[in-house]
Design a protein around this motif. Structure first.
Motif, PDB file in Angstrom:
ATOM      1  N   THR A 314       0.742  -1.326  -0.030  1.00 20.22           N
ATOM      2  CA  THR A 314      -0.096  -0.272   0.184  1.00 20.22           C
ATOM      3  C   THR A 314       0.849   1.387   0.083  1.00 20.22           C
ATOM      4  O   THR A 314       1.888   1.385   0.733  1.00 20.22           O
ATOM      5  N   LEU A 315       0.591   2.368  -0.729  1.00 22.27           N
ATOM      6  CA  LEU A 315       1.012   3.614  -0.851  1.00 22.27           C
ATOM      7  C   LEU A 315       0.001   4.489  -0.365  1.00 22.27           C
ATOM      8  O   LEU A 315      -1.197   4.724  -0.983  1.00 22.27           O
ATOM      9  N   ILE A 316       0.265   5.227   0.670  1.00 23.36           N
ATOM     10  CA  ILE A 316      -0.674   6.251   0.934  1.00 23.36           C
ATOM     11  C   ILE A 316       0.009   7.583   0.689  1.00 23.36           C
ATOM     12  O   ILE A 316       1.327   7.769   1.389  1.00 23.36           O
ATOM     13  N   VAL A 317      -0.406   8.625   0.234  1.00 19.24           N
ATOM     14  CA  VAL A 317       0.025  10.032   0.203  1.00 19.24           C
ATOM     15  C   VAL A 317      -1.018  11.030   0.855  1.00 19.24           C
ATOM     16  O   VAL A 317      -2.109  11.127   0.509  1.00 19.24           O
ATOM     17  N   LYS A 318      -0.360  11.743   1.892  1.00 24.65           N
ATOM     18  CA  LYS A 318      -1.202  12.475   2.624  1.00 24.65           C
ATOM     19  C   LYS A 318      -0.910  14.046   2.312  1.00 24.65           C
ATOM     20  O   LYS A 318       0.264  14.196   1.737  1.00 24.65           O
ATOM     21  N   ASN A 319      -1.754  14.710   2.611  1.00 22.86           N
ATOM     22  CA  ASN A 319      -1.649  16.225   2.199  1.00 22.86           C
ATOM     23  C   ASN A 319      -1.205  16.683   1.016  1.00 22.86           C
ATOM     24  O   ASN A 319      -0.337  17.569   0.624  1.00 22.86           O
ATOM     25  N   LEU A 320      -1.654  16.048  -0.184  1.00 21.47           N
ATOM     26  CA  LEU A 320      -1.615  16.243  -1.309  1.00 21.47           C
ATOM     27  C   LEU A 320      -2.232  17.746  -1.745  1.00 21.47           C
ATOM     28  O   LEU A 320      -3.470  17.820  -1.468  1.00 21.47           O
TER      29      LEU A 320
END
Length: 434
Positions: A314-320
């Motif tokens: 899993t890749l999680i990207v926050k605050n894009l």
């Protein structure tokens, strides 16, 4: 994929809670069964997963399939070969041949019930900590031709195999073993894949409808791995677009992070699929030993929740700060919304051609070679010692010497596989898009 996920959940195939894995670090896992097992396809899938993907270490998987026997046959000789390996975990795959391609009757049921119970008890008495019994497989609804009872077609025979599975489940649970329902996900995957690709799509082999290729075997591996209790969390990488920092779970080490680029060193791999594309194009897959073309594992992925349940990288990207972003992994790129990335995307499912494939494929070749040796050593030599001694009386010491040599080679091959799994360094790029 959401409608399919809901459908699979309605069949009880997606578990919301996972027990601790029954396979522990250092275990020997014996994969036992008939000709379906001796094909060395789902057994390779399982060894791949235990070696490269699972959160356990130093697990030694041995291929113990033998096309010559049904349950009573395995029971009669298991102490001569399989039990000499002292497995802590054993999987049992039998069923299609147990009833002679007939519908069930009292004799068939009693033989199956009694042989299975005795086999479980024998393994347990010999020190096998966990026995996993797989339900009978399926026959292909288009290609199956009953070799003994032509009047019993695929529909009737699959119903009988399903009934046999219910008996197997009862016997398994009564004897303190674990039951793996292979039959239900196989029936579902066959139905859905034929609906999508056409009724002539060979789920269980186009020659006889009995021995499937990589597509069918992935479903078998899925059911048995699920029964082993793995939660499917291969790794999680969390990137904060506001700070450029990254966190990673066990088995994933952050080497560098910033400006939308993350470099990771991974000692735990996602499972890879390189036997075919989502489109079951026979030109995209190798020919099997009979000159037919395999339809690959990737073609069956829409119809079995392997990635969802067992293969979440899993890749999680926050605050894009943009509505979407392009994710590049290896030489492949895809776009995702900010909401999707904040929730997390499964890289293993989205990028089938990924940086792990070369290492995964190289180790797989080594696994296949080792499992070929397994068959010769376990099925052929270990079972032949008595007859060899009868033909050459007085040469027990010589046979013991040969046995010791083969055992040393086998141990060296298993150890070599452990050493073959090296960390993979790879880069994930997050490019914000308007």
């Amino acid at each position: 994929m959401k409608p399919l996920t809901l459908l699979l959940a309605s069949f009880g195939l997606i578990s919301t809670a996972f027990a601790a894995p029954v396979v522990q670090s250092g275990d020997v896992v014996a994969i036992c069964g008939d000709s379906l097992t001796e094909q060395k396809t789902y057994s390779v899938d399982i060894e791949q997963y235990l070696l490269m993907c699972a959160p356990v270490t130093n697990v030694k998987t041995v291929q113990c399939g033998d096309y010559r026997y049904t349950l009573p046959g395995l029971l009669s000789h298991i102490d001569l070969n399989v039990l000499t390996l002292s497995p802590q975990v054993a999987t049992i795959e039998y069923g299609v041949n147990e009833n002679g391609f007939n519908t069930l009757n009292s004799d068939i049921i009693n033989t199956y019930r009694n042989s299975l119970a005795a086999l479980i008890k024998k393994l347990q008495a010999a020190g096998t900590r966990t026995v996993i019994v797989g339900a009978p497989a399926v026959v292909d609804t288009f290609y199956f031709k009953n070799p003994q009872h032509p009047e019993i077609n695929a529909t009737i025979y699959n119903e009988a195999l399903g009934q046999e599975g219910k008996i197997g489940q009862q016997v398994t649970e009564e004897n303190g073993a674990i039951f793996a329902d292979m039959h239900t996900p196989m029936m579902l995957a066959m139905e859905k894949s034929k609906a999508a690709y056409g009724e002539k799509y060979p789920f269980s082999n186009s020659m006889n409808g009995l021995h499937g290729e990589a597509n069918e075997h992935l479903v078998i591996a899925y059911a048995l791995l699920k029964a082993m209790g793995f939660d499917g969390n291969i790794g999680t990488i969390t990137y904060d677009a506001a700070t450029g920092t990254t966190e990673a779970s066990t088995g994933q080490r952050v080497i560098s992070s910033g400006n939308g680029k993350v470099v990771i060193e991974s000692s735990r791999y996602p499972f890879c699929f390189f036997h075919g594309r989502l489109d079951p194009d026979p030109q995209d897959a190798p020919a099997d030993f009979m000159g037919n073309f395999r339809y690959g594992e990737a073609a069956i992925l829409p119809f079995v929740p392997f990635n969802q349940d067992l293969n979440r990288y899993t890749l999680i990207v926050k605050n894009l700060q943009s509505p979407k972003a392009k994710i590049t992994w290896g030489d492949q790129s895809k776009e995702f919304t900010a909401a999707e990335l904040a929730q997390g995307i499964n890289l293993a499912a989205e990028f089938l051609k990924n940086p792990f494939v070369p290492a995964f494929a190289a180790i797989t070749k080594q696994i296949e070679n080792k499992q070929g040796f397994d068959t010769t050593y376990i099925k052929d030599f270990l079972l032949s010692q008595k007859s060899l001694l009868a033909m050459a009386p007085g040469h027990q010491a010589d046979l013991d010497s040969i046995h010791a040599g083969l055992s040393n080679i086998h141990t060296a091959m298993l150890d070599s596989l452990q050493n073959a799994v090296k960390p993979v360094t790879h880069t994930i790029t997050i490019e914000e898009l308007p």
